[in-house]
Write a protein that holds these residues in place. Structure first.
Motif, short mmCIF file in Angstrom:
data_model
loop_
_atom_site.label_atom_id
_atom_site.label_comp_id
_atom_site.label_asym_id
_atom_site.label_seq_id
_atom_site.Cartn_x
_atom_site.Cartn_y
_atom_site.Cartn_z
N PRO A 5 0.61 -1.16 0.07
CA PRO A 5 -0.08 -0.22 0.13
C PRO A 5 0.61 0.94 0.39
O PRO A 5 0.60 2.03 -0.68
CB PRO A 5 -0.68 -0.33 0.78
N GLU A 6 2.19 1.47 0.66
CA GLU A 6 2.50 2.59 1.01
C GLU A 6 3.36 3.09 -0.32
O GLU A 6 3.28 3.90 -0.83
CB GLU A 6 3.76 2.13 2.73
N ARG A 7 3.94 1.52 -1.37
CA ARG A 7 4.88 2.27 -2.09
C ARG A 7 3.35 2.52 -3.01
O ARG A 7 3.74 3.94 -4.15
CB ARG A 7 5.07 0.70 -2.49
N PHE A 8 1.74 1.85 -3.50
CA PHE A 8 0.70 2.43 -4.49
C PHE A 8 0.96 3.59 -3.64
O PHE A 8 0.38 4.52 -5.01
CB PHE A 8 -0.20 1.26 -4.52
N GLY A 9 0.81 4.27 -2.97
CA GLY A 9 0.33 5.59 -2.54
C GLY A 9 1.53 6.91 -3.07
O GLY A 9 1.68 7.44 -3.95
N ARG A 10 3.19 6.03 -2.38
CA ARG A 10 4.08 6.67 -3.18
C ARG A 10 3.84 7.23 -4.45
O ARG A 10 4.02 8.02 -5.26
CB ARG A 10 5.11 6.88 -2.91
N VAL A 11 3.58 5.69 -5.78
CA VAL A 11 4.14 5.72 -7.13
C VAL A 11 3.28 6.86 -7.51
O VAL A 11 2.95 7.58 -8.36
CB VAL A 11 4.24 3.93 -8.01
N LEU A 27 10.54 10.81 -8.49
CA LEU A 27 9.71 12.19 -9.10
C LEU A 27 10.82 12.48 -10.35
O LEU A 27 11.52 12.30 -10.23
CB LEU A 27 9.86 13.46 -7.53
N ASN A 28 9.86 13.80 -11.01
CA ASN A 28 10.44 13.79 -12.18
C ASN A 28 11.00 15.04 -11.49
O ASN A 28 11.40 16.08 -13.17
CB ASN A 28 9.46 14.01 -13.23
N ALA A 29 11.36 16.10 -10.14
CA ALA A 29 11.51 17.20 -9.79
C ALA A 29 13.47 16.98 -11.02
O ALA A 29 13.48 18.95 -11.12
CB ALA A 29 11.53 17.12 -8.53
N VAL A 30 13.84 16.72 -10.40
CA VAL A 30 15.33 17.02 -11.12
C VAL A 30 15.12 16.88 -12.42
O VAL A 30 15.99 18.23 -12.66
CB VAL A 30 16.12 15.89 -10.03
N ILE A 58 -1.45 3.33 1.73
CA ILE A 58 -1.47 4.44 0.93
C ILE A 58 -1.75 5.78 0.74
O ILE A 58 -0.61 6.62 0.32
CB ILE A 58 -3.34 3.49 -0.09
N LEU A 59 -2.00 6.39 2.02
CA LEU A 59 -2.09 7.85 2.53
C LEU A 59 -0.24 8.07 2.79
O LEU A 59 -0.30 9.34 2.69
CB LEU A 59 -3.39 8.15 2.66
N GLU A 60 -0.48 7.55 2.97
CA GLU A 60 1.05 7.79 4.14
C GLU A 60 2.10 6.81 2.92
O GLU A 60 2.72 8.69 3.11
CB GLU A 60 1.36 6.14 5.28
N GLY A 61 2.28 6.42 1.30
CA GLY A 61 2.72 7.05 0.91
C GLY A 61 2.81 7.96 0.23
O GLY A 61 3.91 8.78 -0.37
N ALA A 62 1.79 8.56 -0.30
CA ALA A 62 1.43 9.57 -0.85
C ALA A 62 2.13 10.89 0.06
O ALA A 62 2.79 11.64 -0.86
CB ALA A 62 0.18 9.73 -1.80
N ALA A 63 1.94 10.65 0.84
CA ALA A 63 2.46 11.93 2.13
C ALA A 63 3.73 12.44 1.95
O ALA A 63 4.37 13.00 2.02
CB ALA A 63 1.94 11.78 3.83
N ALA A 64 4.42 11.13 2.56
CA ALA A 64 5.72 10.68 2.12
C ALA A 64 6.32 11.09 0.63
O ALA A 64 6.88 12.23 0.66
CB ALA A 64 6.16 9.33 2.64
N GLN A 117 2.45 3.82 -19.19
CA GLN A 117 3.12 3.84 -18.45
C GLN A 117 2.37 4.40 -17.63
O GLN A 117 1.76 5.75 -16.99
CB GLN A 117 4.05 4.86 -18.79
N THR A 118 2.96 4.53 -16.07
CA THR A 118 2.79 5.24 -14.64
C THR A 118 3.95 5.71 -14.17
O THR A 118 5.28 5.59 -14.04
CB THR A 118 2.49 4.20 -13.32
N SER A 119 3.54 6.86 -13.74
CA SER A 119 5.14 7.73 -13.52
C SER A 119 5.92 7.45 -14.36
O SER A 119 6.38 7.24 -13.66
CB SER A 119 5.26 7.33 -12.30
#
Length: 328
Positions: free
Chosen positions: A57-63, A189-192, A101-107, A283-285
């Motif tokens: 769940p955490e990794r899904f939220g992050r992705v 993240l695509n930030a860099v 899920i929410l914790e992964g997204a928050a990270a 593609q995803t992310s």
């Protein structure tokens, strides 16, 4: 929803919705996000959500969060805040899944230096999660999909193949260890990449997500009124992709994506079916597709790789009608 259906649904709105002087990027070019000008600032807005791509769940939220944030980065922006978009089943989900899920997204939001302001939750038979995001950008340095110029080089910042790999994992044809390299890239993240693209005066950008490489490149050449030539042998691809395709793994949207893009794609490389699958794999992310001045492309590519991106130069922009061609 595929690009053809989306165009049919949204087409009338491009004329019905008042644009106004403050709308810098609207519906017309099917760009990654909208841009609204206010008090000398460009506000960048987007929304996206996806179905689960792994069992954690955490990794899904992050992705899912990285996937949503990517639209802001594709426009050259930085995220300011986000709202959770939760479509969660009422039964059949283990305790702690939604919180994870929410914790992964928050990270992911914390890494992006963006605030979480709340969200909206509905019951849905199929679990989906994502974000609505608002960011900011310099009005004079916004990246859009409409600025590609003849002579530009095309750079891609992540490998291709996540659609097939995710489905291969869901069908039990590959294990979690085999999915892991792609999962790590999806979390990135695509930030860099966005920051480096701005540094090197990139002319156009888009992120490669649900429409696949060919679908998003098609939007770029149509918005920019140019031709794109792709060197198929230069495309970065995740290990295991072709093995999954040979085992019959595909996605539910690949057929429609191919039908939409193929009329404007010339295959001068003699691609087989598995290679064509890669061009249209959703593609995803995914990574950023950047159209960069040829004098800047080598420097940008070197800095992307130094920063840990599996980036590659995959083609060039040519003068000509809006279409794509693939060479070896």
């Amino acid at each position: 929803m595929g690009p053809a259906d989306l165009q049919k649904m949204m087409g009338p709105l491009t004329h019905a919705v008042a644009r106004g002087e403050k709308v810098k990027v609207g519906l017309e070019t099917a760009d990654d996000a909208g841009v609204y000008l206010e008090d000398g600032l460009a506000l960048v807005a987007t929304a996206d959500f996806i179905t689960p791509i792994c069992d954690e769940p955490e990794r899904f939220g992050r992705v899912a969060a990285a996937n949503s944030l990517s639209d802001i980065y594709a426009m050259g922006g930085k995220p300011l805040f986000a709202l959770n978009l939760c479509c969660f089943p009422g039964v059949g989900v283990p305790d702690g899944t939604f919180t994870g899920i929410l914790e992964g997204a928050a990270a992911a939001l914390q890494e992006a230096s963006a605030a979480l302001l709340g969200g909206h939750t509905v019951r849905d038979a199929e679990l989906k999660f994502g974000l609505a995001v608002v960011g900011r950008a310099d009005p004079e340095h916004i990246l859009t999909n409409a600025g590609a110029r003849p002579g530009d080089r095309l750079l891609l910042t992540k490998p291709l193949g996540t659609g097939v790999l995710i489905n291969g994992f869901k069908k039990g044809k590959m294990g979690a260890d085999s999915l892991e390299p792609a999962l790590k890239e999806m979390e990135r993240l695509n930030a860099v990449a966005s920051s480096l693209a701005l540094k090197h005066d990139t002319h156009a950008a888009t992120d490669i997500t649900g429409f696949g490489l060919a679908g998003h490149l098609l939007e770029m050449v149509q918005a920019s009124r140019v031709t794109a030539r792709i060197s198929f042998g230069s495309l970065p691809v995740y290990d295991g992709f072709y093995d999954m395709v040979r085992q019959g793994v595909t996605t539910g949207s690949t057929h429609d994506l191919r039908a939409h893009a193929d009329p404007l794609l010339s295959d001068n490389a003699g691609l087989d079916d598995a290679q064509r699958e890669l061009l249209h794999d959703p593609q995803t992310s995914g990574g950023l597709l950047l159209a960069v001045d040829a004098r800047q492309s080598d420097g940008l590519l070197a800095e992307l790789r130094e920063a840990g991106h599996c980036a590659a130069e995959i083609g060039e922009v040519l003068e000509g009608p809006p279409r794509m061609e693939v060479v070896e």
